[in-house]
Design a protein around this motif. Structure first.
Motif, PDB file in Angstrom:
ATOM      1  N   ASP A  82      34.717 -32.476 -49.963  1.00 14.14           N
ATOM      2  CA  ASP A  82      34.554 -34.799 -49.678  1.00 14.14           C
ATOM      3  C   ASP A  82      35.358 -34.765 -48.171  1.00 14.14           C
ATOM      4  O   ASP A  82      36.755 -34.439 -48.835  1.00 14.14           O
ATOM      5  CB  ASP A  82      34.227 -35.401 -50.651  1.00 14.14           C
ATOM      6  CG  ASP A  82      34.076 -36.745 -50.890  1.00 14.14           C
ATOM      7  OD1 ASP A  82      32.831 -37.257 -51.032  1.00 14.14           O
ATOM      8  OD2 ASP A  82      34.652 -37.906 -49.996  1.00 14.14           O
ATOM      9  N   ASP A 137      36.541 -33.177 -43.694  1.00 18.33           N
ATOM     10  CA  ASP A 137      35.683 -33.685 -42.736  1.00 18.33           C
ATOM     11  C   ASP A 137      34.116 -33.197 -42.593  1.00 18.33           C
ATOM     12  O   ASP A 137      34.566 -31.318 -42.579  1.00 18.33           O
ATOM     13  CB  ASP A 137      35.889 -34.201 -42.027  1.00 18.33           C
ATOM     14  CG  ASP A 137      34.780 -34.847 -40.657  1.00 18.33           C
ATOM     15  OD1 ASP A 137      34.446 -35.803 -40.590  1.00 18.33           O
ATOM     16  OD2 ASP A 137      34.157 -33.910 -40.390  1.00 18.33           O
ATOM     17  N   ASP A 171      24.155 -35.351 -48.608  1.00 18.12           N
ATOM     18  CA  ASP A 171      23.986 -36.066 -49.228  1.00 18.12           C
ATOM     19  C   ASP A 171      24.777 -37.208 -49.210  1.00 18.12           C
ATOM     20  O   ASP A 171      25.910 -37.543 -49.751  1.00 18.12           O
ATOM     21  CB  ASP A 171      24.261 -35.880 -50.404  1.00 18.12           C
ATOM     22  CG  ASP A 171      23.563 -37.381 -51.405  1.00 18.12           C
ATOM     23  OD1 ASP A 171      22.803 -37.761 -50.261  1.00 18.12           O
ATOM     24  OD2 ASP A 171      23.648 -37.836 -52.752  1.00 18.12           O
TER      25      ASP A 171
HETATM   26  N1  SAH Z   1      26.535 -36.200 -53.284  1.00 19.82           N
HETATM   27  C1  SAH Z   1      27.100 -37.665 -54.031  1.00 19.82           C
HETATM   28  C2  SAH Z   1      27.301 -38.827 -53.595  1.00 19.82           C
HETATM   29  C3  SAH Z   1      27.677 -38.880 -52.352  1.00 19.82           C
HETATM   30  S1  SAH Z   1      28.424 -40.681 -51.751  1.00 19.82           S
HETATM   31  C4  SAH Z   1      26.762 -37.525 -55.682  1.00 19.82           C
HETATM   32  O1  SAH Z   1      25.698 -36.681 -55.905  1.00 19.82           O
HETATM   33  O2  SAH Z   1      27.342 -38.069 -56.594  1.00 19.82           O
HETATM   34  C5  SAH Z   1      29.291 -40.361 -49.851  1.00 19.82           C
HETATM   35  C6  SAH Z   1      31.019 -39.353 -50.189  1.00 19.82           C
HETATM   36  O3  SAH Z   1      30.120 -39.042 -48.871  1.00 19.82           O
HETATM   37  C7  SAH Z   1      31.118 -40.166 -49.870  1.00 19.82           C
HETATM   38  O4  SAH Z   1      32.076 -39.308 -51.687  1.00 19.82           O
HETATM   39  C8  SAH Z   1      32.207 -39.858 -49.392  1.00 19.82           C
HETATM   40  O5  SAH Z   1      33.673 -39.906 -49.868  1.00 19.82           O
HETATM   41  C9  SAH Z   1      31.888 -39.058 -48.616  1.00 19.82           C
HETATM   42  N2  SAH Z   1      32.106 -39.097 -46.786  1.00 19.82           N
HETATM   43  C10 SAH Z   1      31.842 -40.121 -46.208  1.00 19.82           C
HETATM   44  N3  SAH Z   1      32.148 -38.986 -44.922  1.00 19.82           N
HETATM   45  C11 SAH Z   1      32.043 -38.313 -44.906  1.00 19.82           C
HETATM   46  C12 SAH Z   1      32.969 -37.541 -43.645  1.00 19.82           C
HETATM   47  N4  SAH Z   1      32.504 -37.426 -42.748  1.00 19.82           N
HETATM   48  N5  SAH Z   1      32.730 -35.795 -44.687  1.00 19.82           N
HETATM   49  C13 SAH Z   1      32.671 -35.469 -45.688  1.00 19.82           C
HETATM   50  N6  SAH Z   1      32.808 -36.742 -46.996  1.00 19.82           N
HETATM   51  C14 SAH Z   1      32.361 -38.102 -46.575  1.00 19.82           C
END
Ligand code: SAH
Length: 401
Positions: free
Chosen positions: A249, A278, A305
């Protein structure tokens, strides 16, 4: 009660029980209606058609009832009792193995503008409309009664979900109780909920069924959980017998939460590692086979996700490109025989849109791909049949040859 009168012929969608009245449908109204007030909606020829919360914006009335009735604590008790009964029938409430579920899903539970998630004895309530904000104390009292004392704490969290133009000066805080006990259970797995600082109401409760399915695919797999947030998919994969689980994340806070949750369920388990990076960069750095010198992987089960790439219709084209790019990377990197769980939670992206984006990604990566499952939001996020806009979560489970 103040009244709003529709333009001639603008009652058609209401006759089909759609719960939104757009500003363009309104002819005239009584003077001095305040935002958040409950109003009666009348047709152009002065017939009662609905009752709802008034708000300034493109959706001007959110319908609470198509019958003439008082919107009081008793009204909320009736609606909440039905919502709770449904959750008991589904088996997510009143279940010692599961204390986490969505009790109210807005229009899906005939309470537009209201979201309520349950985490054990604590309930997190979120208003997305000024009307629900206005009625919050009444709703809290109704909740307490309906649960027979089961809900000891009600935390109200609407600072970021209400229109700031309404200048409500809203604050987050407890409407009932005030416990800091923050461990909840989903399908027998424990996790901390941070309702004070976490995203949404603290945990993404909408992936429960999909996480369960993932558990059954995890045995002996090398799992990569992208956009892990609080690590939900990761600890299910571990219980399912994964060989390794890597969680990614971009937010360090999310990584800390993931590590804490994995530790809670599997103390000192060396199979898990988390990376604050990222997603796109991380995918770039995945090796495809053992000879490859890239730093991560290889993996044969990948979860994608991401957050909603499109929050509005105008962002749709770019969002679809984003889904294609992300999925293409995963197709390029996953081992032969691998499985991908891929999701979109953007409401404006339809099932068909999403499938087309993933199709393009597969073709560009030149992999043979089969759809094994088509996933959606769980039963505690119901869709009102008259309000198809309530459908938002979709996913595909793919086998990559
Ligand atoms: N799969 C999770 C929910 C995902 S919410 C669950 O089951 O609870 C989306 C997440 O993506 C957030 O925590 C956010 O910090 C992350 N995020 C957003 N942009 C991102 C990127 N470019 N790379 C990695 N993570 C990212």
């Amino acid at each position: 009660m103040k009244r709003i009168y529709l333009k001639r012929g603008k009652e058609e969608s209401l006759k089909r029980f759609h719960p939104w009245i757009f500003s363009g449908a309104i002819g005239h109204s009584d003077d001095d209606i305040e935002e958040g007030e409950t109003v009666e909606v009348m047709t152009n020829d002065n017939k009662f058609i609905a009752i709802g919360h008034y708000q300034i914006g493109s959706i001007m009335v959110r319908v609470l009832s198509f019958e003439k009735e008082a919107i009081d604590q008793q009204f909320y008790e009736k609606r909440l009792a039905v919502a709770l009964d449904i959750r008991r029938k589904i088996g997510v409430a009143g279940n010692s193995n599961n204390s986490t579920y969505r009790l109210v899903h807005g229009e899906g539970d005939n309470l537009p503008g209201l979201v309520i998630d349950v985490y054990g004895k604590t309930v997190v309530m979120q208003a997305h409309s000024v009307g629900m904000h206005t009625d919050r104390e009444m709703i809290a009292a109704a909740l307490k009664n309906v649960s027979n004392g089961e809900f000891e704490n009600i935390y109200y969290k609407s600072e970021t979900t209400l229109p700031y133009k309404a200048e409500l000066g809203q604050e987050n805080g407890f409407l009932l109780g005030g416990s800091n006990e923050d461990i909840a259970i989903e399908n027998g797995l424990k996790f901390h909920v941070d309702w004070l600082r976490g995203q949404k109401t603290g945990f993404f409760v909408d992936q429960r069924d999909n996480r369960s399915l993932l558990e059954h695919y995890s045995k002996g797999r090398r799992v990569l959980n992208m956009f892990c947030y609080t690590g939900g998919f990761s600890f299910y994969a571990m219980r399912g017998g994964a060989e390794i689980v890597h969680s990614v994340d971009s937010s360090q806070k999310a990584i800390d939460l993931t590590n804490a949750n994995v530790e809670l369920n599997f103390p000192n388990d060396k199979r898990h590692k988390a990376f604050a990076e990222d997603a796109f960069k991380f995918l770039e750095n995945i090796k495809y086979d053992e000879k490859d010198t890239k730093p991560h992987g290889p993996y044969d089960l990948i979860i994608l996700d991401p957050p909603a790439f499109a929050k509005h219709k105008d962002a749709l084209r770019n969002a679809l490109k984003g889904y294609t790019k992300l999925n293409q990377k995963a197709f390029e990197k996953i081992l032969p025989g691998g499985i991908i769980f891929t999701f979109s939670c953007s409401q404006v992206v339809t099932k068909e849109n999403f499938r087309a984006a993933v199709f393009t990604a597969a073709a560009q990566a030149k992999r043979k791909v089969r759809i094994l499952h088509q996933l959606h939001q769980p039963a505690d996020h119901p869709i009102n049949i008259y309000h198809p806009e309530g459908e938002y979560l979709k996913g595909l489970v793919l086998y990559v040859e």
